[in-house]
Design a protein around this motif. Structure first.
Motif, PDB file in Angstrom:
ATOM      1  N   PHE A 287       0.848  -1.200   0.000  1.00 48.26           N
ATOM      2  CA  PHE A 287       0.000   0.000   0.000  1.00 48.26           C
ATOM      3  C   PHE A 287       0.885   1.253   0.000  1.00 48.26           C
ATOM      4  O   PHE A 287       0.707   2.168  -0.809  1.00 48.26           O
ATOM      5  N   ASN A 288       1.866   1.250   0.901  1.00 49.17           N
ATOM      6  CA  ASN A 288       2.760   2.417   1.004  1.00 49.17           C
ATOM      7  C   ASN A 288       3.555   2.644  -0.283  1.00 49.17           C
ATOM      8  O   ASN A 288       3.807   3.783  -0.686  1.00 49.17           O
ATOM      9  N   ASP A 289       3.926   1.532  -0.936  1.00 48.26           N
ATOM     10  CA  ASP A 289       4.655   1.665  -2.202  1.00 48.26           C
ATOM     11  C   ASP A 289       3.799   2.388  -3.249  1.00 48.26           C
ATOM     12  O   ASP A 289       4.292   3.241  -4.000  1.00 48.26           O
ATOM     13  N   LEU A 290       2.512   2.048  -3.279  1.00 51.63           N
ATOM     14  CA  LEU A 290       1.646   2.690  -4.286  1.00 51.63           C
ATOM     15  C   LEU A 290       1.413   4.167  -3.939  1.00 51.63           C
ATOM     16  O   LEU A 290       1.351   5.019  -4.831  1.00 51.63           O
ATOM     17  N   VAL A 291       1.313   4.461  -2.644  1.00 52.33           N
ATOM     18  CA  VAL A 291       1.222   5.876  -2.234  1.00 52.33           C
ATOM     19  C   VAL A 291       2.476   6.600  -2.707  1.00 52.33           C
ATOM     20  O   VAL A 291       2.414   7.704  -3.278  1.00 52.33           O
ATOM     21  N   TYR A 292       3.618   5.954  -2.502  1.00 52.03           N
ATOM     22  CA  TYR A 292       4.901   6.560  -2.881  1.00 52.03           C
ATOM     23  C   TYR A 292       4.919   6.865  -4.376  1.00 52.03           C
ATOM     24  O   TYR A 292       5.316   7.951  -4.811  1.00 52.03           O
ATOM     25  N   VAL A 293       4.457   5.892  -5.176  1.00 63.07           N
ATOM     26  CA  VAL A 293       4.460   6.075  -6.629  1.00 63.07           C
ATOM     27  C   VAL A 293       3.582   7.269  -7.018  1.00 63.07           C
ATOM     28  O   VAL A 293       4.001   8.144  -7.797  1.00 63.07           O
ATOM     29  N   MET A 294       2.390   7.339  -6.446  1.00 57.88           N
ATOM     30  CA  MET A 294       1.474   8.413  -6.872  1.00 57.88           C
ATOM     31  C   MET A 294       1.974   9.782  -6.429  1.00 57.88           C
ATOM     32  O   MET A 294       1.940  10.740  -7.199  1.00 57.88           O
ATOM     33  N   GLU A 295       2.413   9.866  -5.185  1.00 56.81           N
ATOM     34  CA  GLU A 295       2.902  11.181  -4.718  1.00 56.81           C
ATOM     35  C   GLU A 295       4.141  11.605  -5.512  1.00 56.81           C
ATOM     36  O   GLU A 295       4.299  12.772  -5.859  1.00 56.81           O
ATOM     37  N   THR A 296       5.003  10.647  -5.794  1.00 54.41           N
ATOM     38  CA  THR A 296       6.216  10.973  -6.553  1.00 54.41           C
ATOM     39  C   THR A 296       5.850  11.394  -7.972  1.00 54.41           C
ATOM     40  O   THR A 296       6.410  12.362  -8.510  1.00 54.41           O
ATOM     41  N   ALA A 297       4.916  10.670  -8.569  1.00 57.61           N
ATOM     42  CA  ALA A 297       4.515  10.993  -9.942  1.00 57.61           C
ATOM     43  C   ALA A 297       4.011  12.434 -10.028  1.00 57.61           C
ATOM     44  O   ALA A 297       4.335  13.169 -10.964  1.00 57.61           O
ATOM     45  N   VAL A 298       3.239  12.839  -9.023  1.00 56.73           N
ATOM     46  CA  VAL A 298       2.717  14.216  -9.033  1.00 56.73           C
ATOM     47  C   VAL A 298       3.858  15.198  -8.786  1.00 56.73           C
ATOM     48  O   VAL A 298       4.020  16.184  -9.513  1.00 56.73           O
ATOM     49  N   SER A 299       4.690  14.898  -7.776  1.00 59.26           N
ATOM     50  CA  SER A 299       5.732  15.885  -7.438  1.00 59.26           C
ATOM     51  C   SER A 299       6.767  16.024  -8.553  1.00 59.26           C
ATOM     52  O   SER A 299       7.336  17.092  -8.736  1.00 59.26           O
ATOM     53  N   LEU A 300       6.983  14.958  -9.332  1.00 62.36           N
ATOM     54  CA  LEU A 300       7.971  15.064 -10.420  1.00 62.36           C
ATOM     55  C   LEU A 300       7.331  15.496 -11.748  1.00 62.36           C
ATOM     56  O   LEU A 300       7.999  15.545 -12.778  1.00 62.36           O
ATOM     57  N   GLY A 301       6.022  15.768 -11.699  1.00 63.27           N
ATOM     58  CA  GLY A 301       5.354  16.206 -12.927  1.00 63.27           C
ATOM     59  C   GLY A 301       5.142  15.078 -13.923  1.00 63.27           C
ATOM     60  O   GLY A 301       4.915  15.324 -15.101  1.00 63.27           O
ATOM     61  N   MET A 302       5.200  13.811 -13.455  1.00 66.80           N
ATOM     62  CA  MET A 302       4.956  12.686 -14.365  1.00 66.80           C
ATOM     63  C   MET A 302       3.453  12.534 -14.619  1.00 66.80           C
ATOM     64  O   MET A 302       3.033  11.898 -15.589  1.00 66.80           O
ATOM     65  N   ALA A 303       2.633  13.065 -13.719  1.00 66.19           N
ATOM     66  CA  ALA A 303       1.174  12.996 -13.880  1.00 66.19           C
ATOM     67  C   ALA A 303       0.551  14.179 -13.171  1.00 66.19           C
ATOM     68  O   ALA A 303       1.108  14.686 -12.183  1.00 66.19           O
ATOM     69  N   GLU A 304      -0.613  14.602 -13.673  1.00 70.80           N
ATOM     70  CA  GLU A 304      -1.291  15.727 -13.016  1.00 70.80           C
ATOM     71  C   GLU A 304      -2.037  15.221 -11.789  1.00 70.80           C
ATOM     72  O   GLU A 304      -2.606  14.124 -11.809  1.00 70.80           O
ATOM     73  N   GLU A 305      -2.039  16.052 -10.760  1.00 70.41           N
ATOM     74  CA  GLU A 305      -2.664  15.648  -9.510  1.00 70.41           C
ATOM     75  C   GLU A 305      -4.131  15.277  -9.701  1.00 70.41           C
ATOM     76  O   GLU A 305      -4.618  14.282  -9.156  1.00 70.41           O
ATOM     77  N   GLY A 306      -4.835  16.098 -10.508  1.00 68.17           N
ATOM     78  CA  GLY A 306      -6.253  15.846 -10.742  1.00 68.17           C
ATOM     79  C   GLY A 306      -6.481  14.471 -11.361  1.00 68.17           C
ATOM     80  O   GLY A 306      -7.479  13.805 -11.086  1.00 68.17           O
TER      81      GLY A 306
END
Ligand SMILES: NC(=O)c1ccc[n+]([C@@H]2O[C@H](COP(=O)([O-])OP(=O)(O)OC[C@H]3O[C@@H](n4cnc5c(N)ncnc54)[C@H](OP(=O)(O)O)[C@@H]3O)[C@@H](O)[C@H]2O)c1
Length: 386
Positions: free
Chosen positions: A329-348
């Protein structure tokens, strides 16, 4: 304590928040929190932050502040239940009335939108908030950490006072996103988690076991290369602090206060001793040469961390989910938060998947594992394209 003037307000540069009363930082010691709040008042803090979503924090804060109500600013937030507020006109009004009752006050100084409601037009929410101002139920309103494009929509539509944002020397994303909006629209930036949720204190080792319910169990800041980067930042701040007789925490808060748009830095300590340490940071004037050196170091750290995080995101998404369900679970949280913070995906775009993942949190069983595998596959397709 130093103060800053924003319009007709004179805000203490450091404020105290009540997130900890929700149990977000482990077991709550209410007596200690009350002592900390009173110590804060004595030491000149006049800005206090809470939210309808922080358990019974509004009631608690209202009672402690009642004797000094005319000398302090109270900020609270429209949070909704489960982090999904209803920002329609009627819902905003009834949430405000309920907060006023719990706080035991006649007016909220700063009413903030905590989370987004993508189903209600921004203009409807803004009109509801403007009405509350006209009626004297709130003095000002602001937004918290909504997706950046929604923050911008509010900044362009309403008469916002402030943007509440996570900002610390170990969480610097707002420098390029929300602070420029503050500058462009002349809004006060209110920074939160300015000690990095305690990480700058050095009290935590890598892999520290946080109590059940403590959000740092899943906070990416306390995981993997982010933790290692935070340790390097802390060491750098501690070294720099020698010239000021200051701790790493104090230097970290001084760095936040040195950002031109930041009006107030919020800490959420429940300990009078930690409070005294944190408040002393308001007296530190960072020399420009030290600020420049520190900023150069942080910029280097940004790219070093981003490189390592991209590798980790790939590893998590391409390999099998780890056996331990909480770690998966924590790994997936890490992926999503990182993706947003690095601009790999939009938060919305990520938000719906985030909420889907969070709905599994209460029962991490084999069924949840299957759903997490689906989420992993979806994220792999979106972020890596496989
Ligand atoms: N809008 C939002 O979504 C949002 C999100 C987060 C926070 N906020 C607001 O901003 C406020 C401040 O954020 P925060 O609570 O995350 O701030 P914070 O002060 O960075 O984090 C609080 C945590 O750090 C520890 N800590 C603080 N100072 C310390 C020190 N000198 N030494 C050791 N540990 C220390 C505290 O432990 P001790 O209690 O043991 O000191 C507590 O566990 C919140 O309370 C809340 O009002 C808003």
């Amino acid at each position: 304590m130093k103060y800053c003037t924003v319009g007709d307000w004179r805000l203490s540069r450091i404020g105290l928040g009540c997130y900890g009363l929700s149990g977000a930082y482990g077991i709550v010691d209410k007596a200690a929190f009350a002592r900390t709040l009173r110590a804060a008042i004595e030491q000149g803090v006049n800005f206090f932050d809470t939210a309808e979503g922080y358990g019974d924090a509004e009631t608690f804060l209202g009672q402690v502040l009642a004797p000094v109500r005319d000398r302090v600013y109270i900020a609270t937030k429209l949070s909704g239940t489960g982090g999904q507020p209803d920002l329609s006109s009627g819902a905003v009004r009834s949430a405000c009335q309920a907060s006023l009752r719990r706080l035991g006050t006649e007016m909220i100084d700063l009413y903030q939108i905590h989370f987004d409601d993508p189903h209600t037009p921004v203009l409807e929410t803004v009109a509801a908030l403007d009405d509350l101002v006209k009626e004297g139920l709130i003095r000002r309103y602001g937004v918290s950490h909504l997706p950046v494009e929604r923050v911008l929509a509010y900044a362009e539509s309403g008469t916002l006072f402030s943007i509440l944002m996570e900002l610390s020397s170990v969480a610097r994303g707002a420098l390029d996103t929300l602070l420029p909006i503050c500058e462009q629209h002349n809004l006060a930036a209110i920074a939160f988690s300015v000690t990095g949720r305690g990480i700058l204190s050095g009290h935590f080792e890598s892999g520290h076991h946080f109590a059940e319910g403590d959000i740092r169990r899943m906070d990416p800041l306390f995981k993997r290369e982010c933790f290692d980067a935070a340790v390097r930042v802390r060491e750098h701040l501690a070294k720099l602090g020698e010239a000021y007789g200051a701790t790493a925490v104090q230097m970290g808060i001084a760095w936040v206060l040195a950002q031109p748009q930041v009006a107030c830095a919020l800490t959420g300590t429940s300990s009078p001793a930690h409070l005294a340490e944190n408040l002393a940071a308001s007296e530190i004037d960072l020399a420009q040469e030290h600020l420049d050196t520190l900023n150069a170091f942080l910029a280097q750290e940004d790219s070093r961390l981003a490189d390592a995080q991209r590798v980790t995101v790939r590893q998590i998404l391409e390999g099998p989910l780890v056996t331990d369900l909480e770690a998966a679970f924590n790994d997936l949280v890490y992926v999503m938060e990182t993706a947003v913070s690095l601009g790999m995906a939009e938060e919305g775009v990520v938000m719906a998947t985030f909420l889907e993942l969070f709905s599994l949190r209460g029962a991490l069983d084999e069924n949840a594992r299957r759903q997490m595998q689906g989420i992993q596959q979806y994220l792999r397709g979106m972020l890596i394209g496989d």
